[in-house]
Design a protein around this motif. Structure first.
Motif, PDB file in Angstrom:
ATOM      1  N   LEU A   9       0.849  -1.195   0.000  1.00 17.16           N
ATOM      2  CA  LEU A   9       0.000   0.000   0.000  1.00 17.16           C
ATOM      3  C   LEU A   9       0.883   1.244   0.000  1.00 17.16           C
ATOM      4  O   LEU A   9       1.491   1.597   1.008  1.00 17.16           O
ATOM      5  CB  LEU A   9      -0.931   0.009   1.208  1.00 17.16           C
ATOM      6  CG  LEU A   9      -2.008   1.107   1.210  1.00 17.16           C
ATOM      7  CD1 LEU A   9      -2.976   0.908   0.041  1.00 17.16           C
ATOM      8  CD2 LEU A   9      -2.766   1.096   2.526  1.00 17.16           C
ATOM      9  N   THR A  10       0.947   1.903  -1.169  1.00 11.76           N
ATOM     10  CA  THR A  10       1.852   3.030  -1.381  1.00 11.76           C
ATOM     11  C   THR A  10       1.077   4.337  -1.451  1.00 11.76           C
ATOM     12  O   THR A  10       0.017   4.418  -2.062  1.00 11.76           O
ATOM     13  CB  THR A  10       2.638   2.820  -2.691  1.00 11.76           C
ATOM     14  OG1 THR A  10       3.306   1.561  -2.633  1.00 11.76           O
ATOM     15  CG2 THR A  10       3.658   3.927  -2.908  1.00 11.76           C
ATOM     16  N   VAL A  11       1.645   5.372  -0.842  1.00 10.18           N
ATOM     17  CA  VAL A  11       1.042   6.698  -0.784  1.00 10.18           C
ATOM     18  C   VAL A  11       1.419   7.509  -2.016  1.00 10.18           C
ATOM     19  O   VAL A  11       2.584   7.552  -2.425  1.00 10.18           O
ATOM     20  CB  VAL A  11       1.515   7.451   0.483  1.00 10.18           C
ATOM     21  CG1 VAL A  11       1.051   8.897   0.476  1.00 10.18           C
ATOM     22  CG2 VAL A  11       1.054   6.729   1.734  1.00 10.18           C
ATOM     23  N   LEU A  12       0.416   8.160  -2.586  1.00  8.41           N
ATOM     24  CA  LEU A  12       0.608   9.128  -3.671  1.00  8.41           C
ATOM     25  C   LEU A  12       0.053  10.462  -3.169  1.00  8.41           C
ATOM     26  O   LEU A  12      -1.134  10.557  -2.864  1.00  8.41           O
ATOM     27  CB  LEU A  12      -0.138   8.684  -4.925  1.00  8.41           C
ATOM     28  CG  LEU A  12       0.236   7.304  -5.461  1.00  8.41           C
ATOM     29  CD1 LEU A  12      -0.785   6.821  -6.472  1.00  8.41           C
ATOM     30  CD2 LEU A  12       1.622   7.342  -6.075  1.00  8.41           C
ATOM     31  N   GLU A  13       0.912  11.449  -3.062  1.00 11.74           N
ATOM     32  CA  GLU A  13       0.491  12.764  -2.583  1.00 11.74           C
ATOM     33  C   GLU A  13      -0.001  13.586  -3.768  1.00 11.74           C
ATOM     34  O   GLU A  13       0.680  13.697  -4.784  1.00 11.74           O
ATOM     35  CB  GLU A  13       1.677  13.446  -1.902  1.00 11.74           C
ATOM     36  CG  GLU A  13       1.315  14.578  -1.014  1.00 11.74           C
ATOM     37  CD  GLU A  13       2.517  15.068  -0.208  1.00 11.74           C
ATOM     38  OE1 GLU A  13       2.298  15.752   0.780  1.00 11.74           O
ATOM     39  OE2 GLU A  13       3.672  14.765  -0.585  1.00 11.74           O
ATOM     40  N   LEU A  14      -1.203  14.139  -3.632  1.00  9.72           N
ATOM     41  CA  LEU A  14      -1.811  14.924  -4.702  1.00  9.72           C
ATOM     42  C   LEU A  14      -1.763  16.408  -4.353  1.00  9.72           C
ATOM     43  O   LEU A  14      -1.775  16.778  -3.184  1.00  9.72           O
ATOM     44  CB  LEU A  14      -3.260  14.487  -4.923  1.00  9.72           C
ATOM     45  CG  LEU A  14      -3.478  12.997  -5.152  1.00  9.72           C
ATOM     46  CD1 LEU A  14      -4.954  12.697  -5.335  1.00  9.72           C
ATOM     47  CD2 LEU A  14      -2.669  12.502  -6.341  1.00  9.72           C
ATOM     48  N   HIS A  15      -1.751  17.234  -5.372  1.00 10.42           N
ATOM     49  CA  HIS A  15      -1.682  18.676  -5.169  1.00 10.42           C
ATOM     50  C   HIS A  15      -2.790  19.358  -5.960  1.00 10.42           C
ATOM     51  O   HIS A  15      -3.246  18.859  -6.981  1.00 10.42           O
ATOM     52  CB  HIS A  15      -0.311  19.197  -5.579  1.00 10.42           C
ATOM     53  CG  HIS A  15       0.786  18.534  -4.821  1.00 10.42           C
ATOM     54  ND1 HIS A  15       1.080  18.845  -3.510  1.00 10.42           N
ATOM     55  CD2 HIS A  15       1.625  17.532  -5.164  1.00 10.42           C
ATOM     56  CE1 HIS A  15       2.073  18.073  -3.084  1.00 10.42           C
ATOM     57  NE2 HIS A  15       2.423  17.264  -4.069  1.00 10.42           N
ATOM     58  N   GLY A  16      -3.228  20.509  -5.452  1.00 11.48           N
ATOM     59  CA  GLY A  16      -4.226  21.310  -6.134  1.00 11.48           C
ATOM     60  C   GLY A  16      -5.653  21.023  -5.731  1.00 11.48           C
ATOM     61  O   GLY A  16      -6.568  21.718  -6.148  1.00 11.48           O
ATOM     62  N   SER A  17      -5.872  19.996  -4.917  1.00 11.13           N
ATOM     63  CA  SER A  17      -7.226  19.678  -4.466  1.00 11.13           C
ATOM     64  C   SER A  17      -7.653  20.684  -3.396  1.00 11.13           C
ATOM     65  O   SER A  17      -6.993  21.712  -3.210  1.00 11.13           O
ATOM     66  CB  SER A  17      -7.284  18.241  -3.935  1.00 11.13           C
ATOM     67  OG  SER A  17      -8.617  17.831  -3.722  1.00 11.13           O
ATOM     68  N   LYS A  18      -8.717  20.411  -2.675  1.00 15.04           N
ATOM     69  CA  LYS A  18      -9.225  21.387  -1.708  1.00 15.04           C
ATOM     70  C   LYS A  18      -8.443  21.415  -0.404  1.00 15.04           C
ATOM     71  O   LYS A  18      -8.578  22.357   0.370  1.00 15.04           O
ATOM     72  CB  LYS A  18     -10.716  21.163  -1.451  1.00 15.04           C
ATOM     73  CG  LYS A  18     -11.082  19.847  -0.845  1.00 15.04           C
ATOM     74  CD  LYS A  18     -12.600  19.744  -0.717  1.00 15.04           C
ATOM     75  CE  LYS A  18     -12.998  18.441  -0.079  1.00 15.04           C
ATOM     76  NZ  LYS A  18     -14.431  18.355   0.101  1.00 15.04           N
ATOM     77  N   GLY A  41      -1.868  18.371   0.076  1.00 12.01           N
ATOM     78  CA  GLY A  41      -1.277  17.036   0.152  1.00 12.01           C
ATOM     79  C   GLY A  41      -2.264  15.902   0.257  1.00 12.01           C
ATOM     80  O   GLY A  41      -1.942  14.846   0.822  1.00 12.01           O
ATOM     81  N   GLU A  42      -3.473  16.070  -0.291  1.00 10.04           N
ATOM     82  CA  GLU A  42      -4.458  14.981  -0.260  1.00 10.04           C
ATOM     83  C   GLU A  42      -3.812  13.677  -0.714  1.00 10.04           C
ATOM     84  O   GLU A  42      -2.975  13.670  -1.611  1.00 10.04           O
ATOM     85  CB  GLU A  42      -5.631  15.328  -1.176  1.00 10.04           C
ATOM     86  CG  GLU A  42      -6.681  14.248  -1.248  1.00 10.04           C
ATOM     87  CD  GLU A  42      -7.831  14.613  -2.162  1.00 10.04           C
ATOM     88  OE1 GLU A  42      -8.245  13.757  -2.953  1.00 10.04           O
ATOM     89  OE2 GLU A  42      -8.315  15.771  -2.096  1.00 10.04           O
ATOM     90  N   LEU A  43      -4.199  12.584  -0.101  1.00  5.14           N
ATOM     91  CA  LEU A  43      -3.609  11.296  -0.420  1.00  5.14           C
ATOM     92  C   LEU A  43      -4.472  10.485  -1.377  1.00  5.14           C
ATOM     93  O   LEU A  43      -5.698  10.497  -1.288  1.00  5.14           O
ATOM     94  CB  LEU A  43      -3.415  10.468   0.857  1.00  5.14           C
ATOM     95  CG  LEU A  43      -2.602  11.093   1.979  1.00  5.14           C
ATOM     96  CD1 LEU A  43      -2.498  10.116   3.143  1.00  5.14           C
ATOM     97  CD2 LEU A  43      -1.228  11.523   1.502  1.00  5.14           C
ATOM     98  N   ALA A  44      -3.803   9.777  -2.261  1.00  8.83           N
ATOM     99  CA  ALA A  44      -4.370   8.646  -2.982  1.00  8.83           C
ATOM    100  C   ALA A  44      -3.496   7.468  -2.568  1.00  8.83           C
ATOM    101  O   ALA A  44      -2.352   7.647  -2.134  1.00  8.83           O
ATOM    102  CB  ALA A  44      -4.333   8.862  -4.482  1.00  8.83           C
ATOM    103  N   LEU A  45      -4.033   6.271  -2.673  1.00 12.62           N
ATOM    104  CA  LEU A  45      -3.303   5.079  -2.247  1.00 12.62           C
ATOM    105  C   LEU A  45      -3.319   4.063  -3.374  1.00 12.62           C
ATOM    106  O   LEU A  45      -4.371   3.808  -3.968  1.00 12.62           O
ATOM    107  CB  LEU A  45      -3.953   4.489  -0.991  1.00 12.62           C
ATOM    108  CG  LEU A  45      -4.033   5.448   0.201  1.00 12.62           C
ATOM    109  CD1 LEU A  45      -5.038   4.954   1.224  1.00 12.62           C
ATOM    110  CD2 LEU A  45      -2.669   5.638   0.830  1.00 12.62           C
ATOM    111  N   LEU A  46      -2.158   3.481  -3.657  1.00 13.81           N
ATOM    112  CA  LEU A  46      -2.043   2.449  -4.675  1.00 13.81           C
ATOM    113  C   LEU A  46      -1.909   1.107  -3.981  1.00 13.81           C
ATOM    114  O   LEU A  46      -0.938   0.863  -3.254  1.00 13.81           O
ATOM    115  CB  LEU A  46      -0.849   2.725  -5.588  1.00 13.81           C
ATOM    116  CG  LEU A  46      -0.668   1.767  -6.762  1.00 13.81           C
ATOM    117  CD1 LEU A  46      -1.888   1.795  -7.692  1.00 13.81           C
ATOM    118  CD2 LEU A  46       0.604   2.112  -7.536  1.00 13.81           C
ATOM    119  N   LEU A  47      -2.893   0.245  -4.186  1.00 16.82           N
ATOM    120  CA  LEU A  47      -2.942  -1.055  -3.541  1.00 16.82           C
ATOM    121  C   LEU A  47      -2.444  -2.122  -4.505  1.00 16.82           C
ATOM    122  O   LEU A  47      -3.073  -2.367  -5.547  1.00 16.82           O
ATOM    123  CB  LEU A  47      -4.374  -1.362  -3.093  1.00 16.82           C
ATOM    124  CG  LEU A  47      -4.640  -2.727  -2.480  1.00 16.82           C
ATOM    125  CD1 LEU A  47      -3.797  -2.953  -1.232  1.00 16.82           C
ATOM    126  CD2 LEU A  47      -6.115  -2.885  -2.157  1.00 16.82           C
TER     127      LEU A  47
END
Length: 191
Positions: A105-114, A117-123
């Motif tokens: 389970l790997t963390v992907l940090e997203l930018h520009g959202s509300k 550093g909102e997270l998405a996760l790659l399973l």
């Protein structure tokens, strides 16, 4: 709880009348302790089902708007509580881009959202789990958070491009309908 596209993934939901979609929570069942993502309050039925699946080892929130029932659940199970490092949430272990929360389970940090550093996760390389930036208001399609809610449109587009480059089959969204097949193609449609 509902079983998803894999035998080790479950979800429970609460319907949001204002948006006409479900808000979703996920549980990944693992022998080393389960991982729960963006937990909503549990109905008695869902609480009993969650308990029957074994102990919760980690609770992850993808952004501060999804804190919901996370602290209560983490405390009840003596579980790690994790979330975006960029938000600096009190009592929450900060996760950053590339972190492996647990094996697979790997963390992907997203930018520009509300939120920063909102997270998405790659399973395990083929299932993407998203918070708010990527959602779905109609079955079989993905949508982006509306532009007025974005903090930086160009950064959000770059984050979506990064996700669309992943060879994922499934996209499990925090808000709306999951996509179980052709996830990469559905993500590319957002660009």
């Amino acid at each position: 709880m509902k079983r998803l596209h894999r035998d080790d993934l479950y979800a429970w939901s609460v319907f949001d009348e204002a948006r006409n979609i479900d808000f979703n929570s996920l549980c990944w069942v693992r022998p080393q302790g389960n991982v729960v993502i963006d937990p909503l309050p549990l109905s008695p039925h869902d609480a009993a089902h969650l308990a029957s699946l074994g102990p919760v080892a980690v609770v992850i929130v993808t952004n501060s708007d999804h804190l919901r029932n996370s602290a209560v659940l983490a405390e009840a199970h003596d579980a790690r509580l994790c979330g975006p490092a960029a938000e600096g949430l009190e009592g929450v272990e900060g996760l950053r881009d590339g972190d492996e929360v647990v094996p697979g389970l790997t963390v992907l940090e997203l930018h520009g959202s509300k939120t920063p550093g909102e997270l998405a996760l790659l399973l395990e390389g083929d299932t993407l789990i998203t918070g708010d930036l990527i959602r779905s208001h109609a079955g079989g399609r993905l949508h982006r958070l509306p532009e007025p809610k974005l903090t930086d449109v160009d950064a959000a587009r770059a984050s979506i491009q990064r996700l669309a480059d992943l060879p994922v089959q499934a996209v499990l969204v925090g808000d709306g309908y999951p996509v179980f097949h052709d996830g990469q193609a559905r993500l590319r449609e957002l660009l």
